[in-house]
Design a protein around this motif. Structure first.
Motif, PDB file in Angstrom:
ATOM      1  N   MET A 206      -5.760  31.193  58.618  1.00 13.91           N
ATOM      2  CA  MET A 206      -5.516  32.595  58.884  1.00 13.91           C
ATOM      3  C   MET A 206      -4.013  32.842  58.858  1.00 13.91           C
ATOM      4  N   VAL A 207      -3.634  33.982  58.299  1.00 16.14           N
ATOM      5  CA  VAL A 207      -2.246  34.420  58.330  1.00 16.14           C
ATOM      6  C   VAL A 207      -2.204  35.750  59.062  1.00 16.14           C
ATOM      7  N   PHE A 208      -1.310  35.851  60.038  1.00 20.62           N
ATOM      8  CA  PHE A 208      -1.061  37.108  60.752  1.00 20.62           C
ATOM      9  C   PHE A 208       0.300  37.601  60.287  1.00 20.62           C
ATOM     10  N   SER A 209       0.291  38.691  59.549  1.00 21.36           N
ATOM     11  CA  SER A 209       1.528  39.210  58.976  1.00 21.36           C
ATOM     12  C   SER A 209       1.880  40.548  59.615  1.00 21.36           C
ATOM     13  N   THR A 210       3.111  40.641  60.125  1.00 22.58           N
ATOM     14  CA  THR A 210       3.538  41.875  60.792  1.00 22.58           C
ATOM     15  C   THR A 210       4.628  42.616  60.040  1.00 22.58           C
ATOM     16  N   ALA A 211       5.173  42.005  58.999  1.00 25.39           N
ATOM     17  CA  ALA A 211       6.251  42.656  58.251  1.00 25.39           C
ATOM     18  C   ALA A 211       6.299  42.113  56.828  1.00 25.39           C
ATOM     19  N   GLY A 212       6.448  43.001  55.868  1.00 30.23           N
ATOM     20  CA  GLY A 212       6.618  42.596  54.483  1.00 30.23           C
ATOM     21  C   GLY A 212       5.371  42.017  53.836  1.00 30.23           C
TER      22      GLY A 212
ATOM     23  N   PHE B  57     -11.776  31.807  51.354  1.00 25.23           N
ATOM     24  CA  PHE B  57     -12.510  32.421  52.461  1.00 25.23           C
ATOM     25  C   PHE B  57     -11.687  32.477  53.751  1.00 25.23           C
ATOM     26  N   GLY B  58     -10.357  32.419  53.598  1.00 19.01           N
ATOM     27  CA  GLY B  58      -9.465  32.539  54.747  1.00 19.01           C
ATOM     28  C   GLY B  58      -9.375  33.985  55.223  1.00 19.01           C
ATOM     29  N   HIS B  59      -8.483  34.212  56.157  1.00 21.31           N
ATOM     30  CA  HIS B  59      -8.339  35.535  56.762  1.00 21.31           C
ATOM     31  C   HIS B  59      -6.873  35.948  56.746  1.00 21.31           C
ATOM     32  N   LEU B  60      -6.632  37.177  56.324  1.00 17.23           N
ATOM     33  CA  LEU B  60      -5.303  37.769  56.384  1.00 17.23           C
ATOM     34  C   LEU B  60      -5.390  38.962  57.321  1.00 17.23           C
TER      35      LEU B  60
END
Length: 116
Positions: A1-7, A22-25
């Motif tokens: 899983m990637v948690f992206s808050t900017a860019g 089948f990952g999570h963004l």
């Protein structure tokens, strides 16, 4: 899983390389236009959050107050603390300038608090 808050949109190509099939963004900064094609071939699940989504859509408006009350309770009890890495004393033009310069440097981690 990637948690992206900017860019997120700008970094989507390397995020796609990082994610397994089948990952999570999870992203909080997606604004149109957003091209999800780099993650489509991996069947990645995309999760978005927008602070005003319930208000804009008129969905379960009372629950927004419940969430805010829970956050207030946790802050009050010390169970939830903001990540304050820089404190500036005095609500002055100089401190506002310093805060903006820190944010614009793109090297600031955490929150800047200006105490009046």
């Amino acid at each position: 899983m990637v948690f992206s808050t900017a860019g997120t949109a700008k970094n989507l190509s390397w995020i796609a390389r990082l994610l397994r099939p089948f990952g999570h963004l999870s992203a909080v900064d997606i604004a149109p236009p957003f091209d999800a094609s780099p993650v489509v071939s991996k069947s990645v699940s995309l999760h978005t959050e927008m602070v005003f989504a319930k208000v804009i859509s008129g969905f379960n408006l009372g629950s927004q107050g419940d969430v805010l009350a829970e956050i207030a309770d946790r802050v009050g009890s010390g169970g939830l603390r903001p990540i304050v890495t820089r404190r500036l004393d005095g609500l002055t033009a100089q401190n506002m300038k310093i805060a903006h310069e820190l944010l614009e440097s793109r090297r600031m981690i955490g929150k800047i608090v200006i105490v009046a």
